[in-house]
Design an enzyme around this catalytic site. Structure first.
Site, PDB file in Angstrom:
ATOM      1  N   HIS A 101       0.873  -1.169   0.000  1.00 50.22           N
ATOM      2  CA  HIS A 101       0.000   0.000   0.000  1.00 50.22           C
ATOM      3  C   HIS A 101       0.914   1.224   0.000  1.00 50.22           C
ATOM      4  O   HIS A 101       1.985   1.198   0.619  1.00 50.22           O
ATOM      5  CB  HIS A 101      -0.835   0.124   1.278  1.00 50.22           C
ATOM      6  N   ASP A 104       2.194   2.029   3.378  1.00 45.82           N
ATOM      7  CA  ASP A 104       3.177   1.100   3.991  1.00 45.82           C
ATOM      8  C   ASP A 104       4.582   1.591   3.704  1.00 45.82           C
ATOM      9  O   ASP A 104       5.468   1.484   4.542  1.00 45.82           O
ATOM     10  CB  ASP A 104       3.146  -0.303   3.376  1.00 45.82           C
ATOM     11  N   GLU A 232     -10.766  -6.953  -4.211  1.00 48.66           N
ATOM     12  CA  GLU A 232     -10.546  -8.010  -3.210  1.00 48.66           C
ATOM     13  C   GLU A 232     -11.754  -8.088  -2.290  1.00 48.66           C
ATOM     14  O   GLU A 232     -11.986  -7.189  -1.480  1.00 48.66           O
ATOM     15  CB  GLU A 232      -9.273  -7.684  -2.414  1.00 48.66           C
ATOM     16  N   GLU A 268      -8.986 -13.772  -1.074  1.00 47.06           N
ATOM     17  CA  GLU A 268      -8.194 -14.055   0.139  1.00 47.06           C
ATOM     18  C   GLU A 268      -8.897 -15.135   0.955  1.00 47.06           C
ATOM     19  O   GLU A 268     -10.092 -15.044   1.236  1.00 47.06           O
ATOM     20  CB  GLU A 268      -8.026 -12.767   0.948  1.00 47.06           C
ATOM     21  N   HIS A 271     -10.815 -14.090   4.055  1.00 48.31           N
ATOM     22  CA  HIS A 271     -12.021 -13.323   3.729  1.00 48.31           C
ATOM     23  C   HIS A 271     -13.151 -14.243   3.279  1.00 48.31           C
ATOM     24  O   HIS A 271     -14.316 -14.005   3.596  1.00 48.31           O
ATOM     25  CB  HIS A 271     -11.728 -12.303   2.626  1.00 48.31           C
ATOM     26  N   ASP A 296      -4.681 -13.747  -2.240  1.00 50.26           N
ATOM     27  CA  ASP A 296      -4.021 -13.384  -0.993  1.00 50.26           C
ATOM     28  C   ASP A 296      -4.045 -14.634  -0.127  1.00 50.26           C
ATOM     29  O   ASP A 296      -5.093 -15.045   0.378  1.00 50.26           O
ATOM     30  CB  ASP A 296      -4.734 -12.215  -0.301  1.00 50.26           C
ATOM     31  N   ASP A 307     -10.369 -11.540  11.035  1.00 54.01           N
ATOM     32  CA  ASP A 307      -9.380 -11.741   9.980  1.00 54.01           C
ATOM     33  C   ASP A 307      -8.009 -11.950  10.638  1.00 54.01           C
ATOM     34  O   ASP A 307      -7.224 -11.014  10.752  1.00 54.01           O
ATOM     35  CB  ASP A 307      -9.385 -10.473   9.104  1.00 54.01           C
ATOM     36  N   ASP A 309      -5.529 -13.576   9.568  1.00 49.86           N
ATOM     37  CA  ASP A 309      -4.430 -13.503   8.594  1.00 49.86           C
ATOM     38  C   ASP A 309      -3.254 -14.411   8.960  1.00 49.86           C
ATOM     39  O   ASP A 309      -2.097 -13.988   8.932  1.00 49.86           O
ATOM     40  CB  ASP A 309      -3.898 -12.054   8.488  1.00 49.86           C
ATOM     41  N   ASP A 339      -0.612 -12.477   2.287  1.00 53.49           N
ATOM     42  CA  ASP A 339      -1.237 -11.428   3.100  1.00 53.49           C
ATOM     43  C   ASP A 339      -1.453 -12.051   4.476  1.00 53.49           C
ATOM     44  O   ASP A 339      -2.577 -12.403   4.855  1.00 53.49           O
ATOM     45  CB  ASP A 339      -2.550 -10.968   2.453  1.00 53.49           C
TER      46      ASP A 339
END
Ligand code: XLS
Ligand code: NI
Ligand code: NI
Length: 436
Positions: A101, A104, A232, A268, A271, A296, A307, A309, A339
């Site tokens: 991003h 980031d 996404e 993802e 998700h 992802d 989430d 991750d 991700d």
């Protein structure tokens, strides 16, 4: 080159018998599977936000991650200092791609113009690092969810000035992605949804989201960016409901607003689970529409409803995913982007490596299992046979729309009541386990 990970050796393939925790035991980048090297099948990417910027905090406590290279400030110098660390990580881990991003890699400045110029400065550094390392950008994106100005949405904010900021931010993030040769550009609408319908004009917000995406398509044409756009899906978190809630909702939105030819989906795993689906379901829905673009790669926790991750380690799932990716003929612009973040307890830099090695090995095993399933052909044969009543006779007439209600009514009156073949789910589940 400075060594920011002095305790970690170059990660290499050593085979299943190795007991070196910093070696691949299954992922052998050059090994050919189904006519292609493993690394070309996966196109693994690391996420800048998790590797470099995730302090591993949670709602109950501060971050724990040790990042000795980071001075903790939001300065441009600190942002620039992170770049070589990240590329050293990619190199040592044998990962060819990355995703980021805008926020980031580069901090907000004290003015909006300074924010743009910070991003341009870090883009210069990323460009040089890519040139000297050969690493590539899988996709870029704009963070349209962290800053308080986006608290009520970005493109879907009730405030038109916020829309303008979002558009301006996407423009510059697209410029950076284009300059870095990014193969894609992603939209993830974390705040493009609502907290409550009591104060929300849903239709107007959806229209505005489509407006932003159309402007992005136009801008890509203007600057000559030919990368793939992705949406996404995610159903909630941070919003109560997000408009891109799952693959089917995204596809419907894209179709409704005439955007489907310009977008594919970046799916993802976590998700999918939050949407109450399996990743296999989401992939099948996307593939059926010819719109599976990228993945992802992560996983959730069945016992935690958010989430999380986590890094993908479930070989049952990676096999199912690779089965679908193989059948669709592989990625073109997309890849497998981790991700994923370490647990808060795994705070040492070494853990970044264990995490990615585990994910890459899990997909290597998944690929080999999927390839065996396809070569063996028994699943395909079973499913083909299961639908074979549509290959000829009345079934073929239905599929070719050569019949109608009156003809089918007459047909049904003239035959014995249908008898069904077994779906054999348990037999097939047993068969699947045989390949693992
Ligand atoms: C958050 C999303 C995000 C996107 C990029 O849940 O997964 O990280 O991938 O904005
Ligand atoms: Ni994601
Ligand atoms: Ni996520």
């Amino acid at each position: 080159m400075a060594d920011h990970f002095p305790t970690i050796p170059q990660v290499r393939f050593e085979g299943p018998d190795s007991d070196n925790p910093f070696a691949f035991r299954h992922y052998n980048p050059e090994e050919q599977v189904a006519g292609k090297s493993m690394k070309d099948h996966f196109r693994f990417a690391a996420a800048y936000w998790h590797v470099m910027r995730n302090p591993l905090g949670d709602p109950f406590g501060a971050g724990t991650a040790l990042m000795p290279w980071d001075d903790g400030s939001e300065s441009l110098d600190n942002a620039l200092a992170r770049v070589p660390v990240f590329f050293e990580f990619l190199e040592k881990c044998g990962i060819d791609y990355y995703c980021f991003h805008d926020r980031d890699v580069a901090p907000e400045g004290s003015t909006w113009a300074e924010t743009h110029s910070h991003l341009a400065s870090v883009t210069d550094a990323l460009e040089k690092a890519q040139e000297s390392s050969g690493k590539k950008l899988l996709w870029g994106t704009a963070c349209l969810f962290a800053h308080p100005r986006y608290a009520q949405g970005a493109a879907t904010s009730p405030n038109a000035d916020v829309f303008a900021y979002a558009a301006s931010q996407v423009k510059h993030a697209m410029d950076a992605t284009h300059r870095l040769g990014g193969e894609g550009y992603t939209f993830w609408g974390g705040r493009e949804g609502y907290a409550s319908l009591i104060n929300t004009d849903l239709k107007r917000e959806l229209d505005h989201l489509a407006d932003l995406l159309h402007m992005a398509v136009d801008y890509a044409r203007k600057i000559g960016f030919t990368g793939q756009f992705y949406i996404e899906p995610k159903p909630r978190e941070p919003s109560t409901h997000q408009y891109d809630s799952d693959a089917a909702a995204c596809l419907n939105f894209l179709r409704e607003y005439g955007l489907l030819e310009h977008f594919k989906l970046n799916l993802e795993t976590n998700h999918a689970e939050l949407a109450g689906h399996t990743m296999e379901h989401e992939m099948d829905v996307a593939i059926a529409a010819g719109a599976l673009g990228s993945v992802d790669a992560n996983r959730g926790d069945q016992l935690i409803g958010w989430d999380t991750d986590q890094f993908p380690t479930n070989i049952y799932t990676t096999a199912q995913m690779m089965l679908r990716i193989l059948k669709m003929g592989g990625f073109t612009t997309g890849g497998l982007n981790f991700d994923a973040k370490r647990r808060r307890e795994s705070h040492q830099p070494e853990d970044l490596f264990h995490a990615h090695i585990g994910g890459m090995d899990a997909f290597a095993r998944g690929l080999k299992i999927a390839n065996r399933i396809i070569e063996d052909g028994r699943f395909e044969e079973f499913i083909r046979t299961r639908y074979s009543s549509y290959d000829s006779g009345i079934g073929a007439e239905i599929e070719q729309r050569l019949t109608d209600f009156d003809k089918l009514d007459a047909y049904a009156l003239g035959i014995e009541p249908p008898t069904l073949a077994s779906g054999r789910q348990e037999m097939l589940e047993n068969l699947l386990n045989d390949y693992l």
